[in-house]
Design a protein around this motif. Structure first.
Motif, PDB file in Angstrom:
ATOM      1  N   SER A  98     -24.488  34.599  10.453  1.00 47.80           N
ATOM      2  CA  SER A  98     -23.417  33.763  10.994  1.00 47.80           C
ATOM      3  C   SER A  98     -23.469  32.403  10.302  1.00 47.80           C
ATOM      4  CB  SER A  98     -23.594  33.578  12.500  1.00 47.80           C
ATOM      5  OG  SER A  98     -24.756  32.785  12.764  1.00 47.80           O
ATOM      6  N   ILE A  99     -22.452  31.593  10.507  1.00 45.18           N
ATOM      7  CA  ILE A  99     -22.426  30.270   9.869  1.00 45.18           C
ATOM      8  C   ILE A  99     -23.573  29.398  10.373  1.00 45.18           C
ATOM      9  CG2 ILE A  99     -20.845  29.223  11.561  1.00 45.18           C
ATOM     10  CD1 ILE A  99     -19.547  27.727   9.169  1.00 45.18           C
ATOM     11  N   GLY A 100     -23.930  29.558  11.656  1.00 48.16           N
ATOM     12  CA  GLY A 100     -25.043  28.788  12.203  1.00 48.16           C
ATOM     13  C   GLY A 100     -26.367  29.192  11.582  1.00 48.16           C
ATOM     14  N   GLU A 101     -26.532  30.492  11.358  1.00 50.52           N
ATOM     15  CA  GLU A 101     -27.770  30.987  10.748  1.00 50.52           C
ATOM     16  C   GLU A 101     -27.891  30.521   9.300  1.00 50.52           C
ATOM     17  OE1 GLU A 101     -28.444  35.171  13.225  1.00 50.52           O
ATOM     18  OE2 GLU A 101     -27.028  35.111  11.535  1.00 50.52           O
ATOM     19  N   ILE A 102     -26.767  30.530   8.584  1.00 44.11           N
ATOM     20  CA  ILE A 102     -26.774  30.066   7.192  1.00 44.11           C
ATOM     21  C   ILE A 102     -27.109  28.575   7.131  1.00 44.11           C
ATOM     22  CG2 ILE A 102     -25.258  29.513   5.243  1.00 44.11           C
ATOM     23  CD1 ILE A 102     -26.199  32.295   5.114  1.00 44.11           C
ATOM     24  N   ALA A 103     -26.528  27.822   8.049  1.00 42.98           N
ATOM     25  CA  ALA A 103     -26.792  26.382   8.086  1.00 42.98           C
ATOM     26  C   ALA A 103     -28.280  26.121   8.303  1.00 42.98           C
ATOM     27  CB  ALA A 103     -25.960  25.726   9.183  1.00 42.98           C
ATOM     28  N   LYS A 104     -28.872  26.860   9.223  1.00 43.51           N
ATOM     29  CA  LYS A 104     -30.292  26.696   9.520  1.00 43.51           C
ATOM     30  C   LYS A 104     -31.155  27.161   8.353  1.00 43.51           C
ATOM     31  CE  LYS A 104     -33.692  27.729  13.125  1.00 43.51           C
ATOM     32  NZ  LYS A 104     -33.941  28.413  14.426  1.00 43.51           N
ATOM     33  N   LYS A 105     -30.732  28.221   7.698  1.00 44.60           N
ATOM     34  CA  LYS A 105     -31.511  28.822   6.614  1.00 44.60           C
ATOM     35  C   LYS A 105     -31.498  27.966   5.344  1.00 44.60           C
ATOM     36  CE  LYS A 105     -31.946  33.339   4.284  1.00 44.60           C
ATOM     37  NZ  LYS A 105     -33.237  33.732   4.896  1.00 44.60           N
ATOM     38  N   THR A 106     -30.372  27.299   5.083  1.00 44.01           N
ATOM     39  CA  THR A 106     -30.211  26.564   3.819  1.00 44.01           C
ATOM     40  C   THR A 106     -30.266  25.045   3.972  1.00 44.01           C
ATOM     41  OG1 THR A 106     -27.795  26.507   4.029  1.00 44.01           O
ATOM     42  CG2 THR A 106     -28.770  28.411   2.895  1.00 44.01           C
ATOM     43  N   GLY A 107     -30.090  24.550   5.191  1.00 43.84           N
ATOM     44  CA  GLY A 107     -30.069  23.105   5.389  1.00 43.84           C
ATOM     45  C   GLY A 107     -28.711  22.481   5.133  1.00 43.84           C
ATOM     46  N   VAL A 108     -27.704  23.308   4.856  1.00 46.17           N
ATOM     47  CA  VAL A 108     -26.338  22.815   4.654  1.00 46.17           C
ATOM     48  C   VAL A 108     -25.632  22.819   6.007  1.00 46.17           C
ATOM     49  CG1 VAL A 108     -24.136  23.198   3.477  1.00 46.17           C
ATOM     50  CG2 VAL A 108     -26.294  23.718   2.308  1.00 46.17           C
ATOM     51  N   SER A 109     -24.979  21.723   6.344  1.00 42.10           N
ATOM     52  CA  SER A 109     -24.372  21.612   7.670  1.00 42.10           C
ATOM     53  C   SER A 109     -23.214  22.591   7.856  1.00 42.10           C
ATOM     54  CB  SER A 109     -23.866  20.185   7.901  1.00 42.10           C
ATOM     55  OG  SER A 109     -22.739  19.921   7.089  1.00 42.10           O
ATOM     56  N   ILE A 110     -22.954  22.932   9.109  1.00 40.74           N
ATOM     57  CA  ILE A 110     -21.837  23.818   9.437  1.00 40.74           C
ATOM     58  C   ILE A 110     -20.522  23.196   8.969  1.00 40.74           C
ATOM     59  CG2 ILE A 110     -20.500  24.780  11.365  1.00 40.74           C
ATOM     60  CD1 ILE A 110     -23.127  25.189  12.859  1.00 40.74           C
ATOM     61  N   ARG A 111     -20.396  21.906   9.154  1.00 45.27           N
ATOM     62  CA  ARG A 111     -19.171  21.212   8.728  1.00 45.27           C
ATOM     63  C   ARG A 111     -18.941  21.377   7.226  1.00 45.27           C
ATOM     64  NH1 ARG A 111     -17.992  14.737   9.657  1.00 45.27           N
ATOM     65  NH2 ARG A 111     -15.916  14.696   8.703  1.00 45.27           N
ATOM     66  N   THR A 112     -20.016  21.239   6.430  1.00 50.26           N
ATOM     67  CA  THR A 112     -19.899  21.383   4.975  1.00 50.26           C
ATOM     68  C   THR A 112     -19.537  22.814   4.600  1.00 50.26           C
ATOM     69  OG1 THR A 112     -21.478  19.595   4.569  1.00 50.26           O
ATOM     70  CG2 THR A 112     -21.147  21.172   2.782  1.00 50.26           C
ATOM     71  N   LEU A 113     -20.158  23.781   5.266  1.00 49.96           N
ATOM     72  CA  LEU A 113     -19.856  25.189   4.982  1.00 49.96           C
ATOM     73  C   LEU A 113     -18.388  25.496   5.272  1.00 49.96           C
ATOM     74  CD1 LEU A 113     -23.096  26.821   6.438  1.00 49.96           C
ATOM     75  CD2 LEU A 113     -22.426  26.771   4.027  1.00 49.96           C
ATOM     76  N   ARG A 114     -17.879  24.953   6.354  1.00 43.77           N
ATOM     77  CA  ARG A 114     -16.462  25.157   6.680  1.00 43.77           C
ATOM     78  C   ARG A 114     -15.567  24.526   5.619  1.00 43.77           C
ATOM     79  NH1 ARG A 114     -17.128  23.699  13.097  1.00 43.77           N
ATOM     80  NH2 ARG A 114     -17.639  25.822  13.834  1.00 43.77           N
ATOM     81  N   TYR A 115     -15.978  23.348   5.145  1.00 44.21           N
ATOM     82  CA  TYR A 115     -15.190  22.662   4.113  1.00 44.21           C
ATOM     83  C   TYR A 115     -15.188  23.464   2.812  1.00 44.21           C
ATOM     84  CZ  TYR A 115     -13.587  19.070   0.869  1.00 44.21           C
ATOM     85  OH  TYR A 115     -12.892  18.379  -0.091  1.00 44.21           O
ATOM     86  N   TYR A 116     -16.351  23.999   2.428  1.00 43.62           N
ATOM     87  CA  TYR A 116     -16.422  24.821   1.218  1.00 43.62           C
ATOM     88  C   TYR A 116     -15.503  26.033   1.333  1.00 43.62           C
ATOM     89  CZ  TYR A 116     -20.555  22.209  -0.394  1.00 43.62           C
ATOM     90  OH  TYR A 116     -21.406  21.233  -0.833  1.00 43.62           O
ATOM     91  N   ASP A 117     -15.407  26.572   2.521  1.00 41.37           N
ATOM     92  CA  ASP A 117     -14.520  27.713   2.755  1.00 41.37           C
ATOM     93  C   ASP A 117     -13.062  27.278   2.613  1.00 41.37           C
ATOM     94  OD1 ASP A 117     -13.357  30.095   3.490  1.00 41.37           O
ATOM     95  OD2 ASP A 117     -14.072  30.071   5.560  1.00 41.37           O
ATOM     96  N   GLU A 118     -12.731  26.140   3.194  1.00 42.99           N
ATOM     97  CA  GLU A 118     -11.348  25.650   3.174  1.00 42.99           C
ATOM     98  C   GLU A 118     -10.855  25.380   1.754  1.00 42.99           C
ATOM     99  OE1 GLU A 118     -11.286  22.211   5.619  1.00 42.99           O
ATOM    100  OE2 GLU A 118     -11.776  23.303   7.473  1.00 42.99           O
ATOM    101  N   ILE A 119     -11.731  24.864   0.888  1.00 43.39           N
ATOM    102  CA  ILE A 119     -11.304  24.532  -0.478  1.00 43.39           C
ATOM    103  C   ILE A 119     -11.518  25.691  -1.448  1.00 43.39           C
ATOM    104  CG2 ILE A 119     -11.742  22.078  -0.104  1.00 43.39           C
ATOM    105  CD1 ILE A 119     -14.296  22.356  -1.774  1.00 43.39           C
ATOM    106  N   GLY A 120     -11.989  26.819  -0.930  1.00 40.77           N
ATOM    107  CA  GLY A 120     -12.144  28.005  -1.764  1.00 40.77           C
ATOM    108  C   GLY A 120     -13.385  28.014  -2.625  1.00 40.77           C
ATOM    109  N   LEU A 121     -14.355  27.178  -2.290  1.00 47.20           N
ATOM    110  CA  LEU A 121     -15.575  27.117  -3.094  1.00 47.20           C
ATOM    111  C   LEU A 121     -16.558  28.216  -2.694  1.00 47.20           C
ATOM    112  CD1 LEU A 121     -16.887  25.457  -5.350  1.00 47.20           C
ATOM    113  CD2 LEU A 121     -17.920  24.005  -3.599  1.00 47.20           C
ATOM    114  N   LEU A 122     -16.678  28.463  -1.412  1.00 47.55           N
ATOM    115  CA  LEU A 122     -17.547  29.529  -0.906  1.00 47.55           C
ATOM    116  C   LEU A 122     -16.843  30.163   0.293  1.00 47.55           C
ATOM    117  CD1 LEU A 122     -20.296  31.001  -1.021  1.00 47.55           C
ATOM    118  CD2 LEU A 122     -21.160  29.296   0.598  1.00 47.55           C
ATOM    119  N   GLN A 123     -16.250  31.317   0.059  1.00 44.48           N
ATOM    120  CA  GLN A 123     -15.440  31.962   1.093  1.00 44.48           C
ATOM    121  C   GLN A 123     -16.089  33.283   1.532  1.00 44.48           C
ATOM    122  OE1 GLN A 123     -11.627  31.907  -1.148  1.00 44.48           O
ATOM    123  NE2 GLN A 123     -10.871  30.615   0.536  1.00 44.48           N
ATOM    124  N   PRO A 124     -16.757  33.240   2.663  1.00 37.09           N
ATOM    125  CA  PRO A 124     -17.363  34.474   3.181  1.00 37.09           C
ATOM    126  C   PRO A 124     -16.282  35.384   3.775  1.00 37.09           C
ATOM    127  CG  PRO A 124     -17.618  32.715   4.769  1.00 37.09           C
ATOM    128  CD  PRO A 124     -16.968  32.095   3.563  1.00 37.09           C
TER     129      PRO A 124
END
Length: 276
Positions: A5-31
């Motif tokens: 899940s996005i929470g698990e990825i955030a915990k695993k990598t140290g990248v915030s949930i907000r940043t992961l959502r932003y990467y998805d929105e701009i098409g940089l990392l789209q799960p």
């Protein structure tokens, strides 16, 4: 295949949930998305892509630049060009940081020695550090590169940097105290002689000779030179103090000339008669 899940990825990598959502929105990392809940589902491949993003971001690439490389299995010379530009930018930032640290060290030195700092003096020192590259460029119009390097890359000067700063601070203080006396007053002339000796004493005879030659040619007084130099390295004095100091310096140089002493001889031990 293991998913996260996005929470698990955030915990695993140290990248915030907000940043992961932003990467998805701009098409940089789209799960992929869960069709029923719409929740993001990350895979091990997504984690690898995220590590690529983090690595490229660490070395300074923008998100737009990262987008160009993120899906490439190998990188060609276009990445090298990008990295070279980034390297140059980082080196400039490093020089700026080093100079900022140098300015702070100067301030600490003066505070420890004097207990207070003249605001114009601190401004002058910081500005001089900030514009060092431009000062070198300007001086190469009047002096050869070897002489400029001898002034700006002098190991003895670096070793005695704190001593020089203290000496300059004392000189500034003396100027403020003696301003108002005639420019040719013995106390004023002694101040000039002491300052010049301490300054030129750290330079080689060859460097002093070249500077003396420049002074004798009156190039130092050219309007273009003074105007640009005053911007690059402003003196910590009022306009009136600066004019008075220039007159005092002229009087001192004329006295040396009258006595048949040049700056080289002054460095070697001759004096103008203003010893106390």
């Amino acid at each position: 295949m293991e998913t996260y899940s996005i929470g698990e990825i955030a915990k695993k990598t140290g990248v915030s949930i907000r940043t992961l959502r932003y990467y998805d929105e701009i098409g940089l990392l789209q799960p992929t998305k869960d069709p029923s809940s719409g929740h993001r589902i990350y895979t091990e491949e997504d984690i690898l892509q995220l590590h690529k993003i983090m690595s490229l971001k660490f070395i300074g690439l923008s998100l737009e630049e990262i987008r160009q490389y993120i899906h490439q299995p190998t990188y060609d010379l276009t990445l090298k060009e990008t990295l070279m530009l980034e390297k140059n930018m980082l080196e400039q930032k490093r020089r700026q940081l080093e100079r900022s640290i140098q300015a702070i060290e100067y301030a600490i030195t003066l505070l420890e020695e004097e207990g207070e700092i003249d605001s114009l003096l601190l401004m002058s020192l910081i500005r001089s550090i900030q514009t060092e590259d431009d000062q070198k460029r300007l001086m190469t119009h009047y002096l050869d590169q070897e002489t400029v390097d001898a002034i700006f890359h002098n190991e003895e000067l670096k070793q005695k940097e704190n001593e020089m700063i203290k000496s300059y601070a004392q000189f500034v203080k003396q100027v403020h105290e003696l301003y108002g006396l005639p420019a040719d007053h013995p106390d004023v002339q002694h101040m000039i002689e002491t300052f010049l000796r301490s300054t030129f004493g750290l330079l080689s005879l060859e460097t002093v000779e070249k500077i003396t030659e420049l002074l004798n040619q009156n190039q130092w007084d050219s309007f273009e030179w003074k105007e640009e130099w005053d911007v690059l390295s402003p003196l910590p004095f009022s306009k009136e103090e600066t004019q008075w100091l220039e007159q005092a310096m002229d009087d001192y140089m004329q006295r040396l000339e009258h006595m048949g002493i040049d700056m080289k001889e002054s460095k070697e031990g001759e004096n103008s008669g203003y010893e106390k």
